[in-house]
Design a protein around this motif. Structure first.
Motif, PDB file in Angstrom:
ATOM      1  N   GLU A  97       0.829  -1.203   0.000  1.00  0.00           N
ATOM      2  CA  GLU A  97       0.000   0.000   0.000  1.00  0.00           C
ATOM      3  C   GLU A  97       0.864   1.254   0.000  1.00  0.00           C
ATOM      4  OE1 GLU A  97      -2.235  -2.789   3.022  1.00  0.00           O
ATOM      5  OE2 GLU A  97      -0.167  -2.200   2.619  1.00  0.00           O
ATOM      6  N   SER A 126      -3.201   3.605  -2.785  1.00  0.00           N
ATOM      7  CA  SER A 126      -2.981   2.631  -3.845  1.00  0.00           C
ATOM      8  C   SER A 126      -2.443   1.339  -3.274  1.00  0.00           C
ATOM      9  CB  SER A 126      -1.988   3.177  -4.881  1.00  0.00           C
ATOM     10  OG  SER A 126      -2.505   4.296  -5.556  1.00  0.00           O
ATOM     11  N   CYS A 127      -2.793   0.252  -3.920  1.00  0.00           N
ATOM     12  CA  CYS A 127      -2.315  -1.064  -3.508  1.00  0.00           C
ATOM     13  C   CYS A 127      -1.841  -1.803  -4.747  1.00  0.00           C
ATOM     14  CB  CYS A 127      -3.435  -1.836  -2.834  1.00  0.00           C
ATOM     15  SG  CYS A 127      -3.049  -3.556  -2.466  1.00  0.00           S
ATOM     16  N   ALA A 128      -0.606  -2.242  -4.708  1.00  0.00           N
ATOM     17  CA  ALA A 128      -0.044  -3.005  -5.814  1.00  0.00           C
ATOM     18  C   ALA A 128       0.079  -4.464  -5.387  1.00  0.00           C
ATOM     19  CB  ALA A 128       1.317  -2.447  -6.193  1.00  0.00           C
ATOM     20  N   SER A 170     -10.322  -0.644  -9.396  1.00  0.00           N
ATOM     21  CA  SER A 170      -9.224  -1.577  -9.626  1.00  0.00           C
ATOM     22  C   SER A 170      -8.791  -1.520 -11.081  1.00  0.00           C
ATOM     23  CB  SER A 170      -9.627  -2.998  -9.243  1.00  0.00           C
ATOM     24  OG  SER A 170     -10.663  -3.451 -10.089  1.00  0.00           O
ATOM     25  N   LYS A 173      -2.993  -3.839 -14.366  1.00  0.00           N
ATOM     26  CA  LYS A 173      -1.843  -3.448 -13.541  1.00  0.00           C
ATOM     27  C   LYS A 173      -1.864  -4.109 -12.170  1.00  0.00           C
ATOM     28  CE  LYS A 173      -1.373   1.090 -15.735  1.00  0.00           C
ATOM     29  NZ  LYS A 173      -1.351   2.573 -15.514  1.00  0.00           N
ATOM     30  N   THR A 206      -3.707  -3.412  -9.558  1.00  0.00           N
ATOM     31  CA  THR A 206      -3.734  -2.386  -8.522  1.00  0.00           C
ATOM     32  C   THR A 206      -5.161  -2.117  -8.067  1.00  0.00           C
ATOM     33  OG1 THR A 206      -3.807  -0.641 -10.192  1.00  0.00           O
ATOM     34  CG2 THR A 206      -1.641  -1.242  -9.351  1.00  0.00           C
ATOM     35  N   CYS A 266      -4.934  -3.032   2.485  1.00  0.00           N
ATOM     36  CA  CYS A 266      -5.409  -3.633   1.254  1.00  0.00           C
ATOM     37  C   CYS A 266      -5.650  -5.126   1.499  1.00  0.00           C
ATOM     38  CB  CYS A 266      -4.353  -3.432   0.176  1.00  0.00           C
ATOM     39  SG  CYS A 266      -4.785  -4.079  -1.444  1.00  0.00           S
TER      40      CYS A 266
END
Length: 117
Positions: free
Chosen positions: A6, A21-23, A70, A74, A76, A94
């Motif tokens: 995050e 944001s969360c990857a 979402s 990507k 994310t 996340c």
């Protein structure tokens, strides 16, 4: 191995906005749900917003103020937080929920949001 990272937390005045944001290290389309949880100081972690089965679900306390989205290409997940209130203060996590085994949850390390009055 599922990893969630995050970013985007910080200090903001009441009425302000933040974008979290969360990857994810894996394809999020393979999961039952993707979402964000909030843990206020001294309280349990609670669902804030979630995308599941093509639907978006929001906690009553954030409806009209927060928006989850979402990007499957990507991997994310974004939480746009507007009109922030002091009670939104806390750690935001996340989350991915797997189809199998049922109820299997994956968490990020959390990002801190502090809203000053």
């Amino acid at each position: 191995q599922v990893q969630l990272v995050e970013s985007g937390g910080g200090l903001v005045q009441a009425g302000g906005s933040l974008r979290l944001s969360c990857a994810a290290s894996v394809s999020i389309v393979s999961f039952k749900a993707v979402g964000w949880y909030h843990q206020a100081p001294g309280k349990q972690r609670e669902l804030v917003a979630q995308i599941t089965g093509g639907r978006t679900v929001y906690a009553e306390s954030v409806k009209g103020r927060f928006a989850i989205s979402s990007d499957n290409a990507k991997n994310t997940v974004v939480l746009q937080m507007n009109s922030l209130k002091p009670e939104d203060t806390g750690a935001y996590y996340c989350n991915l929920e797997a189809h199998f085994p049922a109820g299997r949850m994956y968490w990020g390390q959390g990002t801190q949001v502090t809203v000053s009055s």
